[in-house]
Design a protein around this motif. Structure first.
Motif, PDB file in Angstrom:
ATOM      1  N   ILE A   9       0.779  -1.404   0.016  1.00 30.86           N
ATOM      2  CA  ILE A   9      -0.019  -0.036  -0.088  1.00 30.86           C
ATOM      3  C   ILE A   9       0.925   1.211   0.137  1.00 30.86           C
ATOM      4  O   ILE A   9       1.808   1.178   0.956  1.00 30.86           O
ATOM      5  CB  ILE A   9      -1.014   0.122   1.243  1.00 30.86           C
ATOM      6  N   ASP A  10       0.450   1.975  -0.995  1.00 30.65           N
ATOM      7  CA  ASP A  10       1.390   3.284  -1.127  1.00 30.65           C
ATOM      8  C   ASP A  10       1.042   4.183   0.306  1.00 30.65           C
ATOM      9  O   ASP A  10      -0.069   4.385   0.536  1.00 30.65           O
ATOM     10  CB  ASP A  10       1.195   4.053  -2.152  1.00 30.65           C
ATOM     11  N   GLU A  11       2.394   5.009   0.698  1.00 29.57           N
ATOM     12  CA  GLU A  11       2.052   5.460   1.915  1.00 29.57           C
ATOM     13  C   GLU A  11       0.856   6.958   1.541  1.00 29.57           C
ATOM     14  O   GLU A  11       0.199   7.255   2.446  1.00 29.57           O
ATOM     15  CB  GLU A  11       3.290   6.447   2.103  1.00 29.57           C
ATOM     16  N   LYS A  12       0.791   7.259   0.238  1.00 34.79           N
ATOM     17  CA  LYS A  12      -0.088   8.254   0.179  1.00 34.79           C
ATOM     18  C   LYS A  12      -1.672   7.680   0.115  1.00 34.79           C
ATOM     19  O   LYS A  12      -2.487   8.499   0.633  1.00 34.79           O
ATOM     20  CB  LYS A  12      -0.030   8.923  -1.283  1.00 34.79           C
ATOM     21  N   ASP A  13      -1.736   6.357   0.034  1.00 32.52           N
ATOM     22  CA  ASP A  13      -3.140   5.936   0.199  1.00 32.52           C
ATOM     23  C   ASP A  13      -3.428   5.604   1.773  1.00 32.52           C
ATOM     24  O   ASP A  13      -4.495   5.380   1.855  1.00 32.52           O
ATOM     25  CB  ASP A  13      -3.218   4.381  -0.654  1.00 32.52           C
ATOM     26  N   GLU A  15      -2.676   7.874   3.937  1.00 35.08           N
ATOM     27  CA  GLU A  15      -2.873   9.322   4.800  1.00 35.08           C
ATOM     28  C   GLU A  15      -4.182   9.511   5.202  1.00 35.08           C
ATOM     29  O   GLU A  15      -4.399  10.316   6.299  1.00 35.08           O
ATOM     30  CB  GLU A  15      -2.334  10.248   3.604  1.00 35.08           C
ATOM     31  N   TYR A  16      -5.266   8.927   4.469  1.00 37.72           N
ATOM     32  CA  TYR A  16      -6.495   9.141   5.056  1.00 37.72           C
ATOM     33  C   TYR A  16      -6.865   8.653   6.594  1.00 37.72           C
ATOM     34  O   TYR A  16      -7.606   9.030   7.118  1.00 37.72           O
ATOM     35  CB  TYR A  16      -7.910   8.247   4.216  1.00 37.72           C
ATOM     36  N   LEU A  17      -5.823   7.671   6.993  1.00 42.57           N
ATOM     37  CA  LEU A  17      -6.025   7.179   8.410  1.00 42.57           C
ATOM     38  C   LEU A  17      -5.503   8.469   9.344  1.00 42.57           C
ATOM     39  O   LEU A  17      -6.074   8.135  10.484  1.00 42.57           O
ATOM     40  CB  LEU A  17      -4.903   6.120   8.514  1.00 42.57           C
ATOM     41  N   ILE A  18      -4.724   9.415   9.000  1.00 44.36           N
ATOM     42  CA  ILE A  18      -4.113  10.317   9.946  1.00 44.36           C
ATOM     43  C   ILE A  18      -5.415  11.036  10.360  1.00 44.36           C
ATOM     44  O   ILE A  18      -6.359  11.352   9.974  1.00 44.36           O
ATOM     45  CB  ILE A  18      -3.297  11.584   9.275  1.00 44.36           C
ATOM     46  N   GLY A  19      -5.315  10.985  12.017  1.00 35.71           N
ATOM     47  CA  GLY A  19      -6.324  11.582  12.813  1.00 35.71           C
ATOM     48  C   GLY A  19      -7.610  10.665  13.257  1.00 35.71           C
ATOM     49  O   GLY A  19      -8.544  10.972  14.040  1.00 35.71           O
ATOM     50  N   LYS A  20      -7.712   9.356  12.693  1.00 34.35           N
ATOM     51  CA  LYS A  20      -8.574   8.518  13.282  1.00 34.35           C
ATOM     52  C   LYS A  20      -8.224   8.003  14.674  1.00 34.35           C
ATOM     53  O   LYS A  20      -7.053   8.097  14.945  1.00 34.35           O
ATOM     54  CB  LYS A  20      -8.310   7.162  12.402  1.00 34.35           C
ATOM     55  N   LYS A  21      -9.226   7.879  15.095  1.00 32.24           N
ATOM     56  CA  LYS A  21      -9.252   7.561  16.744  1.00 32.24           C
ATOM     57  C   LYS A  21      -9.397   6.004  16.945  1.00 32.24           C
ATOM     58  O   LYS A  21     -10.160   5.364  15.944  1.00 32.24           O
ATOM     59  CB  LYS A  21     -10.174   8.129  17.291  1.00 32.24           C
ATOM     60  N   LYS A  62       4.782   6.803   8.242  1.00 35.39           N
ATOM     61  CA  LYS A  62       6.251   7.235   7.932  1.00 35.39           C
ATOM     62  C   LYS A  62       6.845   6.068   7.628  1.00 35.39           C
ATOM     63  O   LYS A  62       6.695   5.059   8.282  1.00 35.39           O
ATOM     64  CB  LYS A  62       6.973   7.742   9.223  1.00 35.39           C
ATOM     65  N   ASN A  63       7.585   5.893   6.509  1.00 30.31           N
ATOM     66  CA  ASN A  63       8.084   4.623   5.993  1.00 30.31           C
ATOM     67  C   ASN A  63       7.083   3.363   6.163  1.00 30.31           C
ATOM     68  O   ASN A  63       7.590   2.158   6.354  1.00 30.31           O
ATOM     69  CB  ASN A  63       9.291   4.245   6.892  1.00 30.31           C
ATOM     70  N   ASN A  64       5.842   3.522   5.764  1.00 29.73           N
ATOM     71  CA  ASN A  64       4.670   2.770   5.815  1.00 29.73           C
ATOM     72  C   ASN A  64       4.543   2.279   7.067  1.00 29.73           C
ATOM     73  O   ASN A  64       3.856   1.083   7.366  1.00 29.73           O
ATOM     74  CB  ASN A  64       5.032   1.561   4.762  1.00 29.73           C
ATOM     75  N   LYS A  65       4.719   2.723   8.181  1.00 31.56           N
ATOM     76  CA  LYS A  65       4.600   2.735   9.600  1.00 31.56           C
ATOM     77  C   LYS A  65       3.599   3.654  10.059  1.00 31.56           C
ATOM     78  O   LYS A  65       3.607   4.702   9.735  1.00 31.56           O
ATOM     79  CB  LYS A  65       5.708   2.750  10.600  1.00 31.56           C
ATOM     80  N   ILE A  66       2.412   2.920  10.586  1.00 29.43           N
ATOM     81  CA  ILE A  66       1.405   3.886  11.220  1.00 29.43           C
ATOM     82  C   ILE A  66       1.859   4.268  12.627  1.00 29.43           C
ATOM     83  O   ILE A  66       2.133   3.481  13.468  1.00 29.43           O
ATOM     84  CB  ILE A  66       0.182   3.220  11.275  1.00 29.43           C
ATOM     85  N   LEU A  67       2.063   5.678  12.848  1.00 29.01           N
ATOM     86  CA  LEU A  67       2.310   6.091  14.039  1.00 29.01           C
ATOM     87  C   LEU A  67       1.347   6.631  14.998  1.00 29.01           C
ATOM     88  O   LEU A  67       0.595   7.328  14.369  1.00 29.01           O
ATOM     89  CB  LEU A  67       3.479   7.223  13.837  1.00 29.01           C
TER      90      LEU A  67
END
Length: 72
Positions: A9-13, A15-21, A62-67
């Protein structure tokens, strides 16, 4: 037909996860598992140790890791 497409999965794909709780399914030290909208993900804490069952928020990819960080 090629099999195994979409495994990467591309990192750009992501990005929609950012902000999810979500919630920590395991202790994060700093890696572990969390659940966000019913989906289990491998995650990494930006601020080291987070206890299981803590509220989380996804802060970056970052580097395909979800922080994640602990939610307030």
């Amino acid at each position: 037909r090629s099999q195994g497409k979409n495994l990467f999965i591309d990192e750009k794909d992501m990005e929609y996860l950012i902000g999810k709780k979500g919630i920590a399914l395991t202790d994060l030290r700093p890696s572990g598992k969390g659940e966000f909208d019913g989906v289990k993900l491998d995650i990494y804490s930006s601020n080291y140790y987070i206890k299981k069952d803590s509220e989380l928020i996804i802060t970056a990819i970052k580097n395909n890791k979800i922080l994640v960080e602990e939610g307030k």
